[in-house]
Design a protein around this motif. Sequence first.
Motif, PDB file in Angstrom:
ATOM      1  N   GLY A 100       0.829  -1.206   0.000  1.00 21.66           N
ATOM      2  CA  GLY A 100       0.000   0.000   0.000  1.00 21.66           C
ATOM      3  C   GLY A 100       0.857   1.247   0.000  1.00 21.66           C
ATOM      4  O   GLY A 100       0.598   2.206  -0.734  1.00 21.66           O
ATOM      5  N   TRP A 101       1.905   1.239   0.829  1.00 24.14           N
ATOM      6  CA  TRP A 101       2.829   2.377   0.877  1.00 24.14           C
ATOM      7  C   TRP A 101       3.535   2.542  -0.465  1.00 24.14           C
ATOM      8  O   TRP A 101       3.687   3.671  -0.964  1.00 24.14           O
ATOM      9  CB  TRP A 101       3.860   2.173   1.987  1.00 24.14           C
ATOM     10  CG  TRP A 101       4.830   3.306   2.094  1.00 24.14           C
ATOM     11  CD1 TRP A 101       4.669   4.460   2.783  1.00 24.14           C
ATOM     12  CD2 TRP A 101       6.122   3.400   1.458  1.00 24.14           C
ATOM     13  NE1 TRP A 101       5.772   5.271   2.623  1.00 24.14           N
ATOM     14  CE2 TRP A 101       6.673   4.637   1.814  1.00 24.14           C
ATOM     15  CE3 TRP A 101       6.848   2.553   0.623  1.00 24.14           C
ATOM     16  CZ2 TRP A 101       7.923   5.046   1.368  1.00 24.14           C
ATOM     17  CZ3 TRP A 101       8.092   2.968   0.172  1.00 24.14           C
ATOM     18  CH2 TRP A 101       8.613   4.201   0.554  1.00 24.14           C
ATOM     19  N   VAL A 102       3.948   1.422  -1.060  1.00 22.36           N
ATOM     20  CA  VAL A 102       4.635   1.486  -2.355  1.00 22.36           C
ATOM     21  C   VAL A 102       3.717   2.098  -3.406  1.00 22.36           C
ATOM     22  O   VAL A 102       4.128   2.980  -4.169  1.00 22.36           O
ATOM     23  CB  VAL A 102       5.116   0.084  -2.790  1.00 22.36           C
ATOM     24  CG1 VAL A 102       5.639   0.101  -4.222  1.00 22.36           C
ATOM     25  CG2 VAL A 102       6.195  -0.438  -1.854  1.00 22.36           C
ATOM     26  N   MET A 103       2.457   1.691  -3.436  1.00 23.00           N
ATOM     27  CA  MET A 103       1.524   2.233  -4.427  1.00 23.00           C
ATOM     28  C   MET A 103       1.243   3.712  -4.182  1.00 23.00           C
ATOM     29  O   MET A 103       1.190   4.504  -5.132  1.00 23.00           O
ATOM     30  CB  MET A 103       0.215   1.441  -4.417  1.00 23.00           C
ATOM     31  CG  MET A 103       0.387   0.038  -4.954  1.00 23.00           C
ATOM     32  SD  MET A 103      -1.121  -0.929  -5.205  1.00 23.00           S
ATOM     33  CE  MET A 103      -2.129  -0.528  -3.825  1.00 23.00           C
ATOM     34  N   GLN A 104       1.061   4.095  -2.919  1.00 22.01           N
ATOM     35  CA  GLN A 104       0.791   5.494  -2.613  1.00 22.01           C
ATOM     36  C   GLN A 104       1.972   6.385  -2.972  1.00 22.01           C
ATOM     37  O   GLN A 104       1.803   7.452  -3.560  1.00 22.01           O
ATOM     38  CB  GLN A 104       0.444   5.661  -1.135  1.00 22.01           C
ATOM     39  CG  GLN A 104      -0.900   5.101  -0.771  1.00 22.01           C
ATOM     40  CD  GLN A 104      -1.143   5.140   0.720  1.00 22.01           C
ATOM     41  OE1 GLN A 104      -0.268   5.455   1.512  1.00 22.01           O
ATOM     42  NE2 GLN A 104      -2.369   4.804   1.116  1.00 22.01           N
ATOM     43  N   MET A 105       3.171   5.955  -2.618  1.00 20.43           N
ATOM     44  CA  MET A 105       4.359   6.756  -2.925  1.00 20.43           C
ATOM     45  C   MET A 105       4.596   6.835  -4.435  1.00 20.43           C
ATOM     46  O   MET A 105       5.015   7.878  -4.952  1.00 20.43           O
ATOM     47  CB  MET A 105       5.594   6.180  -2.223  1.00 20.43           C
ATOM     48  CG  MET A 105       5.567   6.363  -0.722  1.00 20.43           C
ATOM     49  SD  MET A 105       5.321   8.076  -0.208  1.00 20.43           S
ATOM     50  CE  MET A 105       6.786   8.851  -0.838  1.00 20.43           C
ATOM     51  N   THR A 106       4.327   5.750  -5.135  1.00 19.39           N
ATOM     52  CA  THR A 106       4.463   5.769  -6.590  1.00 19.39           C
ATOM     53  C   THR A 106       3.505   6.788  -7.186  1.00 19.39           C
ATOM     54  O   THR A 106       3.878   7.583  -8.054  1.00 19.39           O
ATOM     55  CB  THR A 106       4.189   4.374  -7.179  1.00 19.39           C
ATOM     56  OG1 THR A 106       5.162   3.461  -6.665  1.00 19.39           O
ATOM     57  CG2 THR A 106       4.256   4.384  -8.694  1.00 19.39           C
ATOM     58  N   PHE A 107       2.259   6.800  -6.713  1.00 18.55           N
ATOM     59  CA  PHE A 107       1.262   7.752  -7.212  1.00 18.55           C
ATOM     60  C   PHE A 107       1.699   9.191  -6.959  1.00 18.55           C
ATOM     61  O   PHE A 107       1.709  10.018  -7.871  1.00 18.55           O
ATOM     62  CB  PHE A 107      -0.090   7.467  -6.544  1.00 18.55           C
ATOM     63  CG  PHE A 107      -1.167   8.423  -6.931  1.00 18.55           C
ATOM     64  CD1 PHE A 107      -1.791   8.321  -8.157  1.00 18.55           C
ATOM     65  CD2 PHE A 107      -1.554   9.432  -6.074  1.00 18.55           C
ATOM     66  CE1 PHE A 107      -2.789   9.207  -8.528  1.00 18.55           C
ATOM     67  CE2 PHE A 107      -2.546  10.327  -6.423  1.00 18.55           C
ATOM     68  CZ  PHE A 107      -3.168  10.214  -7.659  1.00 18.55           C
ATOM     69  N   VAL A 108       2.077   9.479  -5.726  1.00 13.18           N
ATOM     70  CA  VAL A 108       2.439  10.853  -5.363  1.00 13.18           C
ATOM     71  C   VAL A 108       3.703  11.299  -6.097  1.00 13.18           C
ATOM     72  O   VAL A 108       3.749  12.396  -6.667  1.00 13.18           O
ATOM     73  CB  VAL A 108       2.622  10.979  -3.834  1.00 13.18           C
ATOM     74  CG1 VAL A 108       3.231  12.312  -3.460  1.00 13.18           C
ATOM     75  CG2 VAL A 108       1.291  10.776  -3.129  1.00 13.18           C
TER      76      VAL A 108
END
Length: 81
Positions: A16-24
Amino acid sequence: MPEPVETSTPDGLDYGWVMQMTFVLTIVVGAPIVAILSLPADLPTWGDRVEFAIRVGAVVWLVTSLLVFAYAKRTTDTSGS
């Protein structure tokens, strides 16, 4: 009262953190890159502009996601200590 949700951490990564950071990071880093690279490009129509942004944005997203995943993998302690 609802049952507690079970959690799973395969490979010890917080995906989840990886996906959120990738998005941002893709937005924060990608928007200026697309804007700068579009300056010398000949983009006469909106279709050309959209196609250009998608092509460059896809590369930025792919590179960002690989870098964020590598960072998370490297910094995650999988030894359990």
